[in-house]
Write a protein that holds these residues in place. Structure first.
Motif, short mmCIF file in Angstrom:
data_model
loop_
_atom_site.label_atom_id
_atom_site.label_comp_id
_atom_site.label_asym_id
_atom_site.label_seq_id
_atom_site.Cartn_x
_atom_site.Cartn_y
_atom_site.Cartn_z
N GLU A 1 0.83 -1.20 0.00
CA GLU A 1 0.00 0.00 0.00
C GLU A 1 0.87 1.25 0.00
N LEU B 1 -0.09 -4.45 -7.91
CA LEU B 1 -1.52 -4.81 -7.84
C LEU B 1 -1.71 -6.29 -8.18
N LEU C 1 2.27 1.66 -3.46
CA LEU C 1 1.31 2.24 -4.39
C LEU C 1 1.15 3.74 -4.15
N ASP D 1 -5.16 -7.91 -7.01
CA ASP D 1 -6.12 -6.96 -7.55
C ASP D 1 -5.92 -6.92 -9.07
N ASN E 1 -7.45 -3.84 -11.40
CA ASN E 1 -6.68 -2.60 -11.41
C ASN E 1 -5.28 -2.81 -11.99
N ALA E 2 -4.73 -4.00 -11.79
CA ALA E 2 -3.44 -4.30 -12.41
C ALA E 2 -3.57 -4.22 -13.93
#
Length: 665
Positions: free
Chosen positions: A82, A109, A85, A114, A117-118
């Motif tokens: 996180e 991601l 990111l 995820d 979103n990746a």
């Protein structure tokens, strides 16, 4: 697919590409010194010190994208995704057209699972920098995870067109083909990769699975064995290996491997079907039964399991339990022809011929030319006394392929039907079937005996005597045959004298000799089925003795046999002008009229037979059939009941009782 390996290789590439741009970054001298210090910490894997140092640099130079990408990478190294990111998002604000930042975000991601979103991040990079072919690998991987196999294959192929020697991408493409149920394509790629990189190749598990799915069991077992070296307790791999051994008929290896699987997971019930099959093939029948039952407890609708369980009981000669399980299988899947065959055989063995015939017919709808099915159907019809149908099938099969057993059955059916016709007083037809039986087996005494009886009834005394004697010569110990021959000879002596007295004597001896020779020639021609010649000889004989009703009956019956009803009726009427009480003439005339659907006139003939000979059973049966054809069920039942009261033959009683049941419904 090894996600971590993919992620790390991508990160390494991004770091390398990012370092190219360091000289372009607007970084203060002090911040740059801290950046270099952080790189040294990173080199020594001291990520926390590296992070702390970059944070100091950012405090000095907080608008430099390179510092954010650096700290994002360090956060990734310590699993703080996180934070990573967040840092990349700050970097992208500073450098919105940097494709590699989007790729880095996509990889994080992807690692976090995820995938949506990746995918969006990778696509953003694609729009910014479409020439960067490595991004196709990222897109392919993420589409693989999203199970969009078609897009994954397209992207892998695009990437491999630029980097054809890329082992990891090739293996991943093979994995996608396997996942999308295209094991043949997967095998081709796995084989090429394994050939190029035999020591570096690691995907033995999927390669082995794909080989198994393409039925390359030997190669599959070799790959699966290699995979199990690294994963000795992987029950899925062991199960596939056991199945590979089983398909290779290496039963001992398969048994050992199955047992290892169940040691690891005793509750793997789905595999017990194949395990039971193996045990059955190894004649471990009781163990196989136990495994099938356990499997069916969990999967009670599996038709194949019931059928295979039935086969084990069949091996154990337990016909009732075999039949029970075949019926269960059929109730779950009525389309399986093997189940129909097994049901037919079980019912046949049980002598339930009605059901046996039902399942033979069902199986023959799928395999109409199956020799064995047709042979068994013929045997069933034979056992049901449906001689005509069984004989037809026997003959058809023997034309295709000689078979001693079927020829013996055809002989037996022909003889049985001959006696059936004899009992029904259809002597002409009976003679034909006895002749067929003699042609098939010249040493079958019962065929000669039946042939003699039929010819005696037709008045062919010479032929009858010859064949009674032949039957006795073939079976000298048969009491029935000997008594019949003795009685025939005695009866013939008395009859010969009275017949000679009744017959008008020819004017000269030459005429008598000519008459006898013509009768003899006619009998020989009839025996050889030369019916036109027989009619000619008999007709010439009648010229000498115009009142010879016995010879006329022979002529009429031959015409009936040939289907020339007009001629047959003409001769029956001639006989009745000579002897208005001729039972044989009335009965056979009635049969011809019935065959012409002139039921009213045929009924008159059969009624006349009964008036002249009340104990003539087949006349009652024929009346019943005529009324049944006229849809007069009450009258038909009346005569069928009368027939049943005087008929002694159990087979014919069964036939008429079936007719009675049908009419009384």
């Amino acid at each position: 697919m090894n996600t971590k390996r993919i992620y790390l290789s991508a990160i390494a590439l991004i770091v390398a590409l990012s370092s190219i741009q360091i000289s372009e970054a607007k970084m203060t001298k002090e911040a740059h010194a801290l950046y270099q210090q952080a790189c040294n910490y990173e080199y020594r894997s001291d990520y926390l010190s590296a992070i702390s140092t970059i944070q100091k640099a950012l405090a000095i130079n907080g608008d430099d994208a390179m510092l954010y990408t650096k700290i994002a990478g360090l956060y990734s190294d310590v699993g703080r995704y996180e934070d990573a990111l967040g840092a990349y998002k700050k970097a992208i604000k500073l450098r919105p057209n940097d494709a590699f930042i989007y790729i880095s975000m996509g990889n994080i991601l992807q690692t976090m699972g995820d995938y949506e979103n990746a995918y969006n991040s990778f696509m953003q990079a694609q729009q910014i920098y479409p020439e960067y072919k490595y991004n196709y690998l990222n897109l392919a991987n993420i589409e693989y995870f999203r199970k969009n196999y078609k897009n994954a294959i397209e992207n892998y192929n695009t990437f491999l067109s630029a980097y054809p020697e890329h082992q990891e991408a090739s293996e991943n493409l093979a994995n996608v083909y396997y996942a999308s149920n295209e094991p043949e394509k997967a095998c081709d790629i796995y084989a090429n990769v394994y050939k190029k990189y035999p020591t570096a190749f690691k995907d033995f598990a999927n390669y082995g699975m794909a080989l198994y799915d393409t039925k390359q069991f030997q190669a599959a077992s070799e790959m699966l064995e290699k995979a199990i070296e690294d994963n000795p307790d992987d029950e899925a791999l062991l199960a596939k290996l056991a199945l590979s051994y089983q398909n290779m008929d290496e039963n001992d290896k398969a048994l050992e491997t199955f047992q290892k699987v169940f040691e690891l997971n005793p509750k793997l019930v789905a595999l017990k079907f194949d395990y039971a099959n193996l045990l059955g093939n190894m004649d471990k029948n009781e163990e196989a039964i136990e495994q099938y039952k356990e499997y069916l407890t969990a999967f009670p609708d599996d038709a194949d399991a019931y059928r295979n369980l039935g086969l084990v009981y069949k091996k154990l000669d337990n016909n009732d339990l075999a039949l029970f399980n075949f019926e269960k299988s059929y109730s779950k899947d009525s389309s399986n022809i093997e189940t129909k065959k097994e049901l037919a055989l079980c019912y046949h063995k049980k002598q339930d011929y009605v059901n046996a015939l039902k399942y033979y017919d069902l199986a023959l709808k799928t395999e109409p030319d199956n020799y064995e099915l047709l042979a068994n159907k013929a045997l069933t019809l034979h056992a049901m006394n449906n001689y005509v149908a069984s004989i037809e099938i026997y003959k058809s099969l023997l034309e295709k392929q000689p078979n001693e057993r079927l020829q013996q059955n055809l002989t037996a059916a022909s003889i049985a039907y001959g006696y059936d016709l004899l009992n029904k007083q259809d002597y002409g037809q009976a003679i034909l079937y006895f002749e067929d039986a003699i042609d098939l087996n010249a040493n079958e005494a019962s065929a000669y005996f039946g042939f003699a009886q039929a010819n005696e009834k037709m008045g062919c005394t010479d032929i009858a005597l010859t064949n009674y004697e032949k039957a006795v010569s073939l079976a000298p110990g048969n009491r029935e045959f000997n008594i019949a021959l003795r009685d025939f000879k005695n009866a013939h002596k008395d009859t010969a004298a009275s017949t000679a007295a009744e017959k008008p004597k020819p004017q000269v001896n030459e005429q008598a000799v000519t008459y006898d020779s013509l009768i003899k020639l006619g009998d020989e021609a009839y025996k050889q089925q030369k019916y036109t010649d027989a009619i000619d000889y008999y007709t010439k004989a009648v010229v000498f003795i115009p009142q010879d009703k016995v010879t006329m009956l022979k002529i009429a019956n031959i015409y009936k046999l040939l289907g020339n009803n007009a001629k047959a009726l003409s001769f029956y009427d001639k006989i009745l002008t000579i002897d208005e009480n001729s039972v044989d003439a009335y009965f056979n005339k009635g049969l011809v009229l019935a065959s012409q659907k002139n039921y009213d006139e045929s009924i008159k003939c059969f009624e006349k037979v009964i008036a002249l000979s009340p104990d003539y059973p087949y006349a009652y049966y024929s009346l019943g059939m005529a009324y049944e054809q006229k849809d007069d069920s009450q009258k038909a039942l009346e005569y069928y009941y009368l027939y049943a009261g005087i008929e002694k033959d159990e087979k014919m009683l069964n036939v008429v009782n079936q007719k009675i049941k049908q009419l009384e419904k």
